[in-house]
Design a protein around this motif. Structure first.
Motif, PDB file in Angstrom:
ATOM      1  N   SER A  80       0.832  -1.200   0.000  1.00 51.05           N
ATOM      2  CA  SER A  80       0.000   0.000   0.000  1.00 51.05           C
ATOM      3  C   SER A  80       0.868   1.252   0.000  1.00 51.05           C
ATOM      4  N   ALA A  81       0.297   2.352  -0.540  1.00 53.05           N
ATOM      5  CA  ALA A  81       1.024   3.621  -0.553  1.00 53.05           C
ATOM      6  C   ALA A  81       1.332   4.086   0.861  1.00 53.05           C
ATOM      7  N   ASN A  82       0.421   3.804   1.807  1.00 51.42           N
ATOM      8  CA  ASN A  82       0.644   4.217   3.194  1.00 51.42           C
ATOM      9  C   ASN A  82       1.844   3.485   3.786  1.00 51.42           C
ATOM     10  N   LEU A  83       1.967   2.178   3.484  1.00 51.44           N
ATOM     11  CA  LEU A  83       3.094   1.395   4.001  1.00 51.44           C
ATOM     12  C   LEU A  83       4.411   1.916   3.433  1.00 51.44           C
ATOM     13  N   THR A  84       4.448   2.172   2.151  1.00 50.97           N
ATOM     14  CA  THR A  84       5.681   2.623   1.502  1.00 50.97           C
ATOM     15  C   THR A  84       6.074   4.011   1.971  1.00 50.97           C
ATOM     16  N   GLU A  85       5.105   4.944   1.998  1.00 49.69           N
ATOM     17  CA  GLU A  85       5.435   6.325   2.336  1.00 49.69           C
ATOM     18  C   GLU A  85       5.770   6.494   3.808  1.00 49.69           C
ATOM     19  N   THR A  86       5.263   5.607   4.655  1.00 53.86           N
ATOM     20  CA  THR A  86       5.565   5.711   6.083  1.00 53.86           C
ATOM     21  C   THR A  86       6.914   5.088   6.417  1.00 53.86           C
ATOM     22  N   LEU A  87       7.199   3.904   5.848  1.00 54.93           N
ATOM     23  CA  LEU A  87       8.423   3.186   6.218  1.00 54.93           C
ATOM     24  C   LEU A  87       9.630   3.623   5.402  1.00 54.93           C
ATOM     25  N   ILE A  88       9.435   3.827   4.109  1.00 53.07           N
ATOM     26  CA  ILE A  88      10.578   4.200   3.242  1.00 53.07           C
ATOM     27  C   ILE A  88      10.199   5.427   2.416  1.00 53.07           C
ATOM     28  N   PRO A  89       9.995   6.582   3.034  1.00 57.08           N
ATOM     29  CA  PRO A  89       9.546   7.764   2.287  1.00 57.08           C
ATOM     30  C   PRO A  89      10.512   8.123   1.171  1.00 57.08           C
ATOM     31  N   GLY A  90       9.940   8.286  -0.017  1.00 62.36           N
ATOM     32  CA  GLY A  90      10.746   8.666  -1.159  1.00 62.36           C
ATOM     33  C   GLY A  90      11.454   7.531  -1.856  1.00 62.36           C
ATOM     34  N   ARG A  91      11.298   6.296  -1.378  1.00 62.25           N
ATOM     35  CA  ARG A  91      11.976   5.152  -1.987  1.00 62.25           C
ATOM     36  C   ARG A  91      10.951   4.222  -2.647  1.00 62.25           C
TER      37      ARG A  91
END
Length: 664
Positions: free
Chosen positions: A53-64
């Motif tokens: 999910s976008a929330n998982l990606t943006e929270t854990l690895i922002p910008g990656r």
């Protein structure tokens, strides 16, 4: 305080993540929602059949981007190892499939992979050989604190994330400080907001065009002396966690001022941007409105990265063109406090050039071989003095000082660079135009190869050249930049003429050197090539291996060279720095040679010059001498024989007849 790793076994076509947090296990119960606390490290992966999910990606690895698993990994086990050249955390782009190595260094493929390509505020791709940013978190990219007119409704603060992508601002705070009481007059939480698709985030006045993502009332941002500070503080405002001027969680800061107010922000500068003067948004630089724009480097709380430029909210910064490169400026002297334990030893770098030369555009960088990177990157300001000197370091009356905690290392390099700050700071693959001058005092081959203009040579401080005192590396050949042969070890002379080898302390030398197989005979075929190429540095290195007192090519300026069949003769005068060094040189010249190695480094003797050619000449000379002696012996024998045996009458008559014919 403990560290837990959340881990879940999944099918090969699913997506998921692994994260490391600082805290207690009870803070992360099984089945709970994703915590908004920023992890210490995280790895997010995407299976072939699903995406995280976008929330998982943006929270854990922002910008990656998550690591993309391939279809071939569905069956059987696999292992991913951190193999990238980057040192920052929370980037799946630095992982690679590799054998399992629990408790051992990772077995990574060669060459090591690089992380995802990144763009900078200027919009151009970052060169592949450079670290794409100074840190992996948000930066202050542009600040406009004072707009023309009484309304002041065009003020703004622009943030930027080095990934150049849409990133969550969860847990990010902006604090606006007043220099009158050194306290924040406004705290702004950015949680719930995201950057644009290019990594920008804009907050500013209500009538600002383009419209900011977070609107501020008019006149919110004060004209100065004040400061803007950026924090990552997931548990609340930074001021609640630390009294005074908070520094915990500080990501970036800009301290600015008006004319005549540079001394009023000392406490803010000391806490937020130590060792730097506040920036001046000078209204006289440009007509109309202007801003403080990040133009030189992506390192946090580095005020030298900012320039006064036209406002460009949510667009790439319009930075001024750098001035022409200053000519004829070179590194003149370098000293490190690690070279001796003398009480007067101070670290400094001395530059020299044409008097009153403007140094803007030059960057002085210092590299440490122990840390495999830059320890100092200092954009130069001001000009050389009336004598052409410019001092940087921890010495009296320095033009610029090293930042707190920074110094010249025991082994490393000093580089004078003309390029973008980020390029100079990275220090790898510099072009000839970028690399104005360099001094490498390290045996580290990686450092030597990255600064390729040194031609693979280095200068190592020789403590024996100075008698019980501080020591420095001094340039004694004025005009050839990037040449290791121009340097010697001597006593420090900041802001004055360097101490160099002098004929006042010369000693007579007459040496016959028989080189070892690994010396110049193998490199050049014969010592005659050494003389023709004027590579006297090879001879100086040979002598320095014996002396360990600082001998270099500059010491042999008064010497002569000759060569025959691989034997090298050196005679004439060898210069020195002092009586102390002269005594060491004389002692070395009279050392007993090692017959086992074939070295000859003592007073000359005739048999040392014997060779095949000279032996053949001696044989010919002996033969000629024997023939001459035989001829002389025959003549003497004939003379004495005739005196003892007088001629008879018949012989006398023939002789008189011959004389008569002669008279006719």
């Amino acid at each position: 305080m403990s560290k837990n790793i959340g881990k879940k076994y999944m099918k090969g076509d699913e997506s998921g993540a692994v994260a490391i947090y600082s805290g207690r296990a009870s803070d992360f119960p099984m089945g709970s929602q994703l915590s908004q606390i920023q992890p210490l490290d995280a790895f997010v992966f995407a299976g072939p059949g699903s995406k995280p999910s976008a929330n998982l990606t943006e929270t854990l690895i922002p910008g990656r981007q998550p690591y993309q698993l391939s279809n071939s990994l569905r069956e059987g086990g696999f292992c991913l190892s951190r193999c990238g050249v980057a040192t920052w955390a929370r980037d799946p782009g630095v992982f690679w499939e590799a054998p399992q190595t629990p408790g051992q260094p990772n077995q990574c493929p060669w060459p090591k992979i690089c992380p995802h390509s990144i763009v900078n505020p200027g919009g151009t791709d970052s060169p592949p050989h450079l670290p794409p940013w100074g840190n992996s978190d948000f930066l202050i990219n542009e600040v406009n604190t004072d707009t023309p007119g009484a309304a002041e409704d065009g003020e703004y603060i622009e943030l930027w994330h080095p990934s150049g992508r849409r990133v969550s601002l969860q847990g990010i705070w902006i604090l606006l400080f007043s220099a009158h009481n050194n306290r924040p007059y406004r705290e702004i939480s950015l949680s719930g907001h995201f950057t644009t698709s290019k990594g920008y985030f804009l907050l500013g006045s209500d009538r600002l065009v383009p419209a900011p993502s977070l609107r501020l009332p008019p006149n919110t941002i004060q004209n100065g002396p004040d400061a803007v500070a950026l924090y990552r503080s997931p548990f609340g405002p930074p001021s609640a966690a630390q009294r005074g001027i908070p520094t915990k969680g500080l990501l970036d800061a800009v301290v600015y001022r008006q004319r005549g107010s540079d001394k009023e922000a000392q406490e803010l500068s000391k806490a937020l941007t130590p060792g730097q003067l506040p920036l001046l948004e000078d209204p006289e630089v440009l007509p109309g409105d202007e801003a403080l724009s990040r133009c030189r480097g992506l390192y946090p709380y580095d005020l030298s990265a900012f320039s006064v430029a036209p406002p460009t909210p949510l667009r790439e910064n319009s930075c001024p063109r750098p001035p022409p490169a200053p000519e004829h400026v070179i590194i003149s002297e370098v000293a490190s406090g690690h070279w001796t334990n003398h009480s007067q030893q101070r670290a400094f770098v001395e530059l020299h050039g044409t008097p009153m030369t403007d140094l803007r555009g030059l960057v002085l960088t210092v590299f440490d071989q122990e840390y495999s990177g830059t320890v100092i990157a200092l954009p130069l300001t001001g000009s050389t003095d009336h004598d052409g000197f410019y001092m940087v370091g921890n010495v009296t009356a320095a033009d610029q000082i090293f930042l707190e905690g920074s110094t010249v290392p025991a082994r490393g390099a000093v580089v004078l660079c003309y390029d973008l700050f980020s390029v100079c700071r990275a220090g790898t693959a510099l072009t000839n135009s970028s690399l104005r001058d360099v001094l490498v005092f390290s045996e580290n081959q990686q450092l030597l190869s990255s600064l390729s203009a040194t031609r693979g040579s280095q200068v190592i401080p020789a403590l024996g050249s100075v008698e019980d005192g501080p020591v420095s590396l001094s340039r004694c050949s004025c005009c050839e930049a990037r040449s290791p042969a121009s340097w010697i070890s001597s006593s420090p002379t900041p802001r004055s003429t360097n101490v160099c080898p002098s004929s006042s302390f010369s000693s007579d030398i007459d040496l016959c050197l028989s080189p070892l197989p690994s010396d110049w005979q193998e490199k050049l075929g014969d010592c005659s090539g050494l003389i023709q190429g004027r590579r006297v540095a090879e001879v100086a290195d040979y002598l320095e291996q014996k002396c360990h007192c600082g001998i270099s090519a500059l010491y042999l300026q008064g010497a002569n060279f000759s060569c025959a069949s691989g034997w090298l003769r050196v005679w004439g005068n060898m210069h020195a720095l002092s009586d102390h060094q002269k005594a060491l040189i004389i002692q070395t010249l009279h050392m007993n040679p090692s017959s086992a190695q074939g070295d000859v480094c003592s007073a000359p003797s005739t048999d040392r010059y014997t060779s095949k050619a000279s032996a053949l000449g001696l044989q010919i000379g002996l033969i000629v001498a024997v023939l001459l002696l035989l001829g002389l012996g025959a003549a003497l024998f004939t003379y004495f024989y005739r005196r003892r045996r007088p001629l008879d009458y018949y012989t006398m008559e023939l002789s008189e007849h011959a004389e008569g014919l002669s008279d006719l």
